[in-house]
Each structure stands twice: as C-alpha cells, then as structure tokens.
Motif scaffolding. Structure first.
Motif, PDB file in Angstrom:
ATOM      1  N   MET A   1       0.837  -1.203   0.000  1.00 46.61           N
ATOM      2  CA  MET A   1       0.000   0.000   0.000  1.00 46.61           C
ATOM      3  C   MET A   1       0.873   1.254   0.000  1.00 46.61           C
ATOM      4  SD  MET A   1      -2.811   1.484  -0.208  1.00 46.61           S
ATOM      5  CE  MET A   1      -4.079   2.564   0.436  1.00 46.61           C
ATOM      6  N   THR A   2       0.445   2.217  -0.754  1.00 46.95           N
ATOM      7  CA  THR A   2       1.165   3.471  -0.831  1.00 46.95           C
ATOM      8  C   THR A   2       0.990   4.277   0.449  1.00 46.95           C
ATOM      9  OG1 THR A   2       0.664   3.539  -3.167  1.00 46.95           O
ATOM     10  CG2 THR A   2       1.420   5.565  -2.164  1.00 46.95           C
ATOM     11  N   GLU A   3       2.075   4.867   0.903  1.00 44.81           N
ATOM     12  CA  GLU A   3       1.955   5.747   2.068  1.00 44.81           C
ATOM     13  C   GLU A   3       1.279   7.048   1.615  1.00 44.81           C
ATOM     14  OE1 GLU A   3       5.111   7.036  -0.318  1.00 44.81           O
ATOM     15  OE2 GLU A   3       4.573   5.067   0.437  1.00 44.81           O
ATOM     16  N   THR A   4       0.094   7.288   2.156  1.00 46.09           N
ATOM     17  CA  THR A   4      -0.718   8.428   1.747  1.00 46.09           C
ATOM     18  C   THR A   4      -0.085   9.747   2.167  1.00 46.09           C
ATOM     19  OG1 THR A   4      -2.725   7.129   1.893  1.00 46.09           O
ATOM     20  CG2 THR A   4      -2.984   9.512   2.016  1.00 46.09           C
ATOM     21  N   THR A   7      -0.322  16.079   2.392  1.00 48.25           N
ATOM     22  CA  THR A   7      -0.153  17.389   1.763  1.00 48.25           C
ATOM     23  C   THR A   7      -0.682  17.378   0.342  1.00 48.25           C
ATOM     24  OG1 THR A   7       1.801  17.872   3.087  1.00 48.25           O
ATOM     25  CG2 THR A   7       1.481  19.159   1.093  1.00 48.25           C
ATOM     26  N   GLN A   8      -0.361  16.324  -0.364  1.00 56.82           N
ATOM     27  CA  GLN A   8      -0.788  16.248  -1.751  1.00 56.82           C
ATOM     28  C   GLN A   8      -2.312  16.154  -1.847  1.00 56.82           C
ATOM     29  OE1 GLN A   8       1.140  13.092  -3.893  1.00 56.82           O
ATOM     30  NE2 GLN A   8       1.228  14.358  -5.728  1.00 56.82           N
ATOM     31  N   ILE A   9      -2.889  15.277  -1.022  1.00 55.31           N
ATOM     32  CA  ILE A   9      -4.346  15.157  -1.017  1.00 55.31           C
ATOM     33  C   ILE A   9      -4.980  16.499  -0.708  1.00 55.31           C
ATOM     34  CG2 ILE A   9      -6.318  14.166   0.187  1.00 55.31           C
ATOM     35  CD1 ILE A   9      -4.823  11.630   0.486  1.00 55.31           C
ATOM     36  N   LYS A  10      -4.425  17.175   0.269  1.00 52.62           N
ATOM     37  CA  LYS A  10      -4.968  18.473   0.672  1.00 52.62           C
ATOM     38  C   LYS A  10      -4.997  19.440  -0.507  1.00 52.62           C
ATOM     39  CE  LYS A  10      -4.401  21.826   4.417  1.00 52.62           C
ATOM     40  NZ  LYS A  10      -3.343  22.458   5.220  1.00 52.62           N
ATOM     41  N   GLY A  11      -3.954  19.401  -1.306  1.00 53.06           N
ATOM     42  CA  GLY A  11      -3.909  20.268  -2.472  1.00 53.06           C
ATOM     43  C   GLY A  11      -5.053  19.975  -3.429  1.00 53.06           C
ATOM     44  N   PHE A  12      -5.304  18.720  -3.711  1.00 56.58           N
ATOM     45  CA  PHE A  12      -6.387  18.367  -4.626  1.00 56.58           C
ATOM     46  C   PHE A  12      -7.735  18.724  -4.031  1.00 56.58           C
ATOM     47  CE2 PHE A  12      -3.141  15.274  -6.217  1.00 56.58           C
ATOM     48  CZ  PHE A  12      -2.980  15.879  -7.448  1.00 56.58           C
ATOM     49  N   ASP A  13      -7.908  18.440  -2.752  1.00 62.06           N
ATOM     50  CA  ASP A  13      -9.170  18.785  -2.096  1.00 62.06           C
ATOM     51  C   ASP A  13      -9.422  20.281  -2.184  1.00 62.06           C
ATOM     52  OD1 ASP A  13     -10.088  16.325  -1.460  1.00 62.06           O
ATOM     53  OD2 ASP A  13      -9.424  16.356   0.628  1.00 62.06           O
ATOM     54  N   ARG A  14      -8.389  21.057  -1.877  1.00 57.45           N
ATOM     55  CA  ARG A  14      -8.536  22.505  -1.934  1.00 57.45           C
ATOM     56  C   ARG A  14      -8.903  22.960  -3.329  1.00 57.45           C
ATOM     57  NH1 ARG A  14      -4.890  26.345   1.255  1.00 57.45           N
ATOM     58  NH2 ARG A  14      -4.659  27.048  -0.874  1.00 57.45           N
TER      59      ARG A  14
END
Lengths: 140, 140
Positions: A1-4, A7-14
DNA sequence: CGCGAAATGTAGCCTCGGCTATAAATTTGG
DNA sequence: CCAAATTTATAGCCGAGGCTACATTTCGCG
C-alpha cells in the motif's frame, strides 16, 4: 500500500473546493457590477455576461438566495445582501491583485485578465498577501 | 440590453473549460508519477493519492481510456499511452514553473505547492512563457 | 389601452464527478 | 493449495451546472 501523502491530497481537495466556490464568486461579483452600472442585476444580463443560458443563471441565483448572498422577487431584479456585497468586494479586490501581479511579472494585460478569471479562485489568503507585499515592494 | 463584452465572456468560458481539463490533467500526472515509482499505477493508489473513493478513480480512468490517454485491462494496472505521457510531462513542467514563480514572488513553499495544484490548470501558454522569462531574468 | 416583444420562470433532460453497497477477481499466507 | 484479505469492477444514487422547450409575466409602443 502506498503511504498516503496528506499534503498532496490536501492540495487536490482545496482545488476541488475552490472549483465549487468559483461559480458563486463569479455570480456575486457580476451582480455587484451590474448593480453599480444599472442599479439592478437582471437575469438576462447576468446570463449574457457569463455566457450561459438564462435558466442556468436562474438556478445559480436560486442557490445564492439559499446561501443568503442575494435576494429577489419573481420577475424582478436580483440584489445582493450585505453578506453578498462583502463577498463581492473581497472577490473584486483579489481579482485586481492577481491581475496586477501577473502584469508585474510580464504577462500581457489582456492575457492577464483572461487567466486571472480562472486563477483568482485558487489564490489563498496567504498567497494573496504575498502578492500584495511583492507589488508594494516593486512599486516603492 | 447590455452590450455583451466578448472578452469577459471568453474569460469565464476559458475558466470553465480549464475546470473540465483539470481532472484529466491531475489523473494523468498522478498515473505518470505512480508508474515512475512502482512501475504501474493501481486504481487503489490513484484513488488514495487523489483523495477519492476507488469507483471515482475507475470512472476517471475509463474517461482517460476513451480519450486515448491511457490503457488498462481488467484487474490490472493503468498505463499511459504516448499521448498520455506527453500530456503528463507538459503538466509536470507547468506545475514546476508555477511553483517556482509563486516562490519567487514570496509565497512560502508549502503554500505555493497547495495553491499551484489549483492555479496551474488556468495558466495559459502565454502566461507560462511570461513566468519562465521572469524566472530566467531573476536567476541571471 | 392593448398587443407584441422581451424577460423571467418552470419542467425536464443530459453529463460529470462524487458517493455507497455489493459482487467478482486476484493476491497472499498459513 | 485453499481461504481470507485485498483489489477491482459494477450498479445505482445524488447534486451541480449546463441545455432546450414551453408557459407566464412584464414592458414598451403604436
């Protein structure tokens, strides 16, 4: 499993949240502009300026009313509430800063206007502050 | 009737088109990143990194396949076509330039990364060129 | 004043990009 | 090598934001 990476997710969510705010901001700004020009914003003019069919504008205005940003009576113009006006002013100010910054780094004025329309909705308060500081520095 | 300002409409249209391109660009870039890291992009990892449920990623990949940007076989990884790789590289390069420009005008690095995720999709080729020219000037 | 034109409203449809729930296939470990 | 866990696929729902077509109201002008 990829380590989530949060920060990156936050960017897409924003980015997604900004996309959903963009329409609201565009309509509020446009209503404010039309009110300044003609004393009221008409559905037809709103639709024309935003390049959409009138029912689309009607739906959008209905949403603004739900959110307490605008008021209107059937077959009458649309008006912003205090909350709506405040948002309009914020949006307008940010738009000006974004355009100014683009110009300051060498983007041609017309291109800056076009691109700013999309960019502005993704400029956070911290980035906006940095833009203002940069413009102030450069002006002095 | 309001005199329709074509420039303004064009700005909104461009913003809307950019919004619809944004998802494609995000997925293509992410698939490329995962391929570089693990040799293939798995639906689960894509979904995790983009912060969405896996069926959402599956649908998005189906769209990429329709558009000739990716290929995949059931229960196997997703791979970019040449066209997809080319788009990924373009997107990645633009992202780097946008982040660099934000940093150059004083935006903190982490904020720049977050905002760039949304901004980059609205940066036209002419604005991108201006950014590059500015960065070159500043570096020299 | 009244009638035609223009503006607004309403109904209903589409696509997209989310989601949950459930089913099927694949991978993994005992 | 088989069962459990993981991964992927599919079905079906939702809201947002477009659209067209049609109904209704208001406006402007002869």
């Amino acid at each position: 499993m990829t380590e989530t990476d949060p920060t990156q997710i936050k960017g897409f969510d924003r980015a997604r949240q900004a996309a959903s705010r963009a329409l609201t901001e565009d309509y509020v700004e446009m209503i404010s502009d039309l009110a300044a020009e003609f004393g009221e914003a008409r559905i037809t003019d709103l639709a024309a300026r935003l390049g959409v069919a009138h029912p689309t504008a009607t739906k959008a205005v209905a949403r603004l009313k739900r959110e307490g940003l605008a008021i209107s009576r059937p077959y009458r113009g649309v008006f912003l509430t205090e909350k709506g006006e405040a948002l309009a002013e914020t949006v307008r100010a940010r738009h000006r800063v974004v355009v100014a910054l683009l110009c300051a780094v060498g983007v041609p004025k017309e291109v800056a206007e076009l691109d700013a329309e999309g960019i502005e909705h993704h400029v956070s308060s911290r980035t906006l502050a940095a833009f203002e500081a940069y413009l102030t520095r450069k002006t002095d």
